[in-house]
Design a protein around this motif. Structure first.
Motif, PDB file in Angstrom:
ATOM      1  N   VAL A  70     -43.481  68.508  70.740  1.00  0.00           N
ATOM      2  CA  VAL A  70     -43.511  67.249  71.321  1.00  0.00           C
ATOM      3  C   VAL A  70     -44.634  66.439  70.601  1.00  0.00           C
ATOM      4  CG1 VAL A  70     -43.850  65.909  73.454  1.00  0.00           C
ATOM      5  CG2 VAL A  70     -42.575  67.981  73.588  1.00  0.00           C
ATOM      6  N   ALA A  71     -44.616  65.223  70.594  1.00  0.00           N
ATOM      7  CA  ALA A  71     -45.713  64.457  69.857  1.00  0.00           C
ATOM      8  C   ALA A  71     -47.091  64.949  70.481  1.00  0.00           C
ATOM      9  CB  ALA A  71     -45.334  63.003  69.935  1.00  0.00           C
ATOM     10  N   GLY A  72     -47.942  65.271  69.696  1.00  0.00           N
ATOM     11  CA  GLY A  72     -49.242  65.492  70.093  1.00  0.00           C
ATOM     12  C   GLY A  72     -49.387  67.079  70.622  1.00  0.00           C
ATOM     13  N   ASP A  73     -48.279  67.513  70.688  1.00  0.00           N
ATOM     14  CA  ASP A  73     -48.279  68.971  70.892  1.00  0.00           C
ATOM     15  C   ASP A  73     -49.397  69.925  70.662  1.00  0.00           C
ATOM     16  OD1 ASP A  73     -47.253  71.027  72.687  1.00  0.00           O
ATOM     17  OD2 ASP A  73     -45.441  71.495  71.274  1.00  0.00           O
ATOM     18  N   GLU A  74     -49.937  70.420  71.480  1.00  0.00           N
ATOM     19  CA  GLU A  74     -50.988  71.608  71.212  1.00  0.00           C
ATOM     20  C   GLU A  74     -50.659  72.912  71.778  1.00  0.00           C
ATOM     21  OE1 GLU A  74     -55.256  70.347  71.217  1.00  0.00           O
ATOM     22  OE2 GLU A  74     -54.540  68.627  69.777  1.00  0.00           O
ATOM     23  N   SER A  75     -49.586  73.187  72.270  1.00  0.00           N
ATOM     24  CA  SER A  75     -49.273  74.257  73.096  1.00  0.00           C
ATOM     25  C   SER A  75     -48.455  75.166  72.696  1.00  0.00           C
ATOM     26  CB  SER A  75     -48.507  73.883  74.416  1.00  0.00           C
ATOM     27  OG  SER A  75     -47.149  73.397  74.013  1.00  0.00           O
ATOM     28  N   HIS A  76     -48.089  75.119  71.198  1.00  0.00           N
ATOM     29  CA  HIS A  76     -47.267  76.024  70.611  1.00  0.00           C
ATOM     30  C   HIS A  76     -48.231  77.264  70.351  1.00  0.00           C
ATOM     31  CE1 HIS A  76     -45.012  77.869  67.236  1.00  0.00           C
ATOM     32  NE2 HIS A  76     -43.675  77.413  67.719  1.00  0.00           N
ATOM     33  N   PRO A  77     -47.858  78.546  70.324  1.00  0.00           N
ATOM     34  CA  PRO A  77     -48.617  79.597  70.114  1.00  0.00           C
ATOM     35  C   PRO A  77     -49.298  79.572  68.655  1.00  0.00           C
ATOM     36  CG  PRO A  77     -46.401  80.312  70.820  1.00  0.00           C
ATOM     37  CD  PRO A  77     -46.472  78.845  70.799  1.00  0.00           C
ATOM     38  N   GLU A  78     -48.608  78.925  67.761  1.00  0.00           N
ATOM     39  CA  GLU A  78     -49.247  79.070  66.507  1.00  0.00           C
ATOM     40  C   GLU A  78     -49.613  77.674  65.899  1.00  0.00           C
ATOM     41  OE1 GLU A  78     -46.471  80.994  63.345  1.00  0.00           O
ATOM     42  OE2 GLU A  78     -45.436  81.535  65.009  1.00  0.00           O
ATOM     43  N   CYS A  79     -50.192  76.803  66.791  1.00  0.00           N
ATOM     44  CA  CYS A  79     -50.414  75.405  66.852  1.00  0.00           C
ATOM     45  C   CYS A  79     -51.809  75.383  65.839  1.00  0.00           C
ATOM     46  CB  CYS A  79     -50.878  74.640  67.952  1.00  0.00           C
ATOM     47  SG  CYS A  79     -52.288  74.941  69.048  1.00  0.00           S
ATOM     48  N   ASP A  80     -52.719  76.203  65.957  1.00  0.00           N
ATOM     49  CA  ASP A  80     -53.764  76.264  65.065  1.00  0.00           C
ATOM     50  C   ASP A  80     -53.557  76.295  63.416  1.00  0.00           C
ATOM     51  OD1 ASP A  80     -55.536  75.989  67.083  1.00  0.00           O
ATOM     52  OD2 ASP A  80     -55.981  77.859  67.394  1.00  0.00           O
ATOM     53  N   GLU A  81     -52.339  77.424  63.569  1.00  0.00           N
ATOM     54  CA  GLU A  81     -51.981  77.401  61.975  1.00  0.00           C
ATOM     55  C   GLU A  81     -51.346  76.517  61.417  1.00  0.00           C
ATOM     56  OE1 GLU A  81     -51.717  79.706  64.590  1.00  0.00           O
ATOM     57  OE2 GLU A  81     -52.579  81.687  63.919  1.00  0.00           O
ATOM     58  N   ILE A  82     -50.528  75.801  62.276  1.00  0.00           N
ATOM     59  CA  ILE A  82     -49.674  74.621  61.895  1.00  0.00           C
ATOM     60  C   ILE A  82     -50.662  73.633  61.555  1.00  0.00           C
ATOM     61  CG2 ILE A  82     -48.325  72.657  62.794  1.00  0.00           C
ATOM     62  CD1 ILE A  82     -47.097  74.876  64.610  1.00  0.00           C
TER      63      ILE A  82
ATOM     64  N   PHE B  56     -50.307  62.107  62.530  1.00  0.00           N
ATOM     65  CA  PHE B  56     -50.310  63.372  62.033  1.00  0.00           C
ATOM     66  C   PHE B  56     -49.763  64.358  63.034  1.00  0.00           C
ATOM     67  CE2 PHE B  56     -53.765  62.227  58.851  1.00  0.00           C
ATOM     68  CZ  PHE B  56     -53.033  61.725  58.189  1.00  0.00           C
ATOM     69  N   ARG B  57     -49.739  63.892  64.305  1.00  0.00           N
ATOM     70  CA  ARG B  57     -49.065  64.963  65.221  1.00  0.00           C
ATOM     71  C   ARG B  57     -47.712  64.516  65.851  1.00  0.00           C
ATOM     72  NH1 ARG B  57     -52.981  67.387  63.566  1.00  0.00           N
ATOM     73  NH2 ARG B  57     -54.610  68.274  64.605  1.00  0.00           N
TER      74      ARG B  57
ATOM     75  N   LEU C  23     -44.958  68.258  63.081  1.00  0.00           N
ATOM     76  CA  LEU C  23     -45.050  69.693  63.589  1.00  0.00           C
ATOM     77  C   LEU C  23     -44.081  70.600  63.189  1.00  0.00           C
ATOM     78  CD1 LEU C  23     -46.912  68.774  66.794  1.00  0.00           C
ATOM     79  CD2 LEU C  23     -47.992  69.146  64.774  1.00  0.00           C
ATOM     80  N   ALA C  24     -42.680  70.187  63.444  1.00  0.00           N
ATOM     81  CA  ALA C  24     -41.659  70.928  63.250  1.00  0.00           C
ATOM     82  C   ALA C  24     -41.423  71.454  61.764  1.00  0.00           C
ATOM     83  CB  ALA C  24     -40.352  70.331  63.841  1.00  0.00           C
ATOM     84  N   LEU C  25     -41.800  70.307  60.912  1.00  0.00           N
ATOM     85  CA  LEU C  25     -41.635  70.590  59.461  1.00  0.00           C
ATOM     86  C   LEU C  25     -42.536  71.715  58.782  1.00  0.00           C
ATOM     87  CD1 LEU C  25     -40.524  70.150  56.553  1.00  0.00           C
ATOM     88  CD2 LEU C  25     -42.029  68.083  56.331  1.00  0.00           C
ATOM     89  N   VAL C  26     -43.809  71.375  59.332  1.00  0.00           N
ATOM     90  CA  VAL C  26     -44.785  72.460  59.104  1.00  0.00           C
ATOM     91  C   VAL C  26     -44.546  73.950  59.502  1.00  0.00           C
ATOM     92  CG1 VAL C  26     -47.349  73.102  59.030  1.00  0.00           C
ATOM     93  CG2 VAL C  26     -46.561  70.561  58.839  1.00  0.00           C
ATOM     94  N   TYR C  27     -44.177  73.960  60.652  1.00  0.00           N
ATOM     95  CA  TYR C  27     -43.625  75.449  61.212  1.00  0.00           C
ATOM     96  C   TYR C  27     -42.570  75.956  60.369  1.00  0.00           C
ATOM     97  CZ  TYR C  27     -42.309  79.003  64.331  1.00  0.00           C
ATOM     98  OH  TYR C  27     -42.038  80.101  64.880  1.00  0.00           O
ATOM     99  N   GLY C  28     -41.725  74.842  60.026  1.00  0.00           N
ATOM    100  CA  GLY C  28     -40.505  75.225  59.127  1.00  0.00           C
ATOM    101  C   GLY C  28     -41.045  75.602  57.817  1.00  0.00           C
ATOM    102  N   LEU C  29     -42.058  75.052  57.190  1.00  0.00           N
ATOM    103  CA  LEU C  29     -42.528  75.586  55.873  1.00  0.00           C
ATOM    104  C   LEU C  29     -43.116  76.819  55.955  1.00  0.00           C
ATOM    105  CD1 LEU C  29     -43.996  72.163  54.740  1.00  0.00           C
ATOM    106  CD2 LEU C  29     -41.738  73.403  53.731  1.00  0.00           C
ATOM    107  N   MET C  30     -43.851  77.108  56.926  1.00  0.00           N
ATOM    108  CA  MET C  30     -44.536  78.327  57.381  1.00  0.00           C
ATOM    109  C   MET C  30     -43.539  79.331  57.566  1.00  0.00           C
ATOM    110  SD  MET C  30     -47.509  76.933  59.843  1.00  0.00           S
ATOM    111  CE  MET C  30     -47.543  78.447  60.693  1.00  0.00           C
TER     112      MET C  30
END
Length: 172
Positions: free
Chosen positions: A53-65, A102-103, A108-115
C-alpha cells in the motif's frame, strides 16, 4: 456536495495550488465518510502474493526495500531521472513530496520484485489505480538499468516496460 462529487478534489484544486479549498473539501469529505482509495499493488513471487500500500512500512523486508530503492535512485538520477513532485498533491516542501512519491505502492512492489526475481525473469505487478506520471517515467528508466521486462496492469491498461520504453506511447 454535488460539485465535489463531480471533481477529483485532490487534482482539480491541488494542482493549481488552492490549498484552502483542498482543506475545506477534505474536511467535508471526512465528515461525510468519503474516503480516497489508497494505492495498492501486488506482486506474486514463488506463488506467494505480496501486497504493498502507498507509504507502507509494514512489509517484513521494508528496510531492505527502502535501502535498495535509494541505490536505484542514484543510478536513475545518473540516467537523467528527475522526480516529478507535481503528482504529489499535498501542500508540503519538495523533499517531503519526494518521500511520498518514492513510497508509491507500485515502486515498493517493483523493488521487491527486483530483489526476488532471477535475471531474465519478467516482473508482473497489479495496481488498483492508474500509474502516475512519475512511476511511469521511473519504470521506463529502471527497465533499462536493470535489464528487466516490467509488466504493470493498472486500472486502465497493461504497461510493458522494456529497454527504457513502454508499449503505452500515448500514456504520459
Amino acid at each position: 456536495m454535488k460539485h465535489i462529487s463531480e471533481l477529483d478534489p485532490l487534482n482539480d484544486y491541488a494542482e493549481v495550488g488552492k490549498w484552502e479549498q483542498v482543506t475545506k473539501i477534505r474536511k467535508l469529505m471526512k465528515n461525510r465518510g468519503v474516503k480516497k482509495t489508497p494505492g495498492c499493488s501486488s506482486i506474486t513471487i514463488d506463488r506467494t502474493v505480496h501486497e504493498f500500500v502507498a507509504g507502507d512500512e509494514s512489509h517484513p523486508e521494508c528496510d531492505e526495500i527502502f535501502e535498495r530503492w535509494e541505490k536505484l535512485l542514484v543510478k536513475m538520477k545518473e540516467e537523467g531521472y528527475v522526480p516529478n513532485t507535481s503528482v504529489v498533491l499535498l501542500d508540503v516542501e519538495d523533499k517531503e513530496k519526494e518521500k511520498f512519491l518514492f513510497r508509491h505502492s507500485e515502486k515498493l512492489a517493483l523493488v521487491y520484485g527486483l530483489m526476488n526475481t532471477k535475471p531474465g525473469m519478467p516482473i508482473r505487478i497489479m495496481k488498483n489505480l492508474r500509474v502516475c506520471e512519475d512511476c511511469h517515467a521511473a519504470f521506463k528508466i529502471l527497465s533499462a538499468i536493470e535489464k528487466k521486462e516490467i509488466v504493470v496492469r493498472d486500472r486502465s491498461r497493461f504497461h510493458c516496460f522494456k529497454n527504457g520504453d513502454c508499449t503505452c506511447k500515448d500514456y504520459w
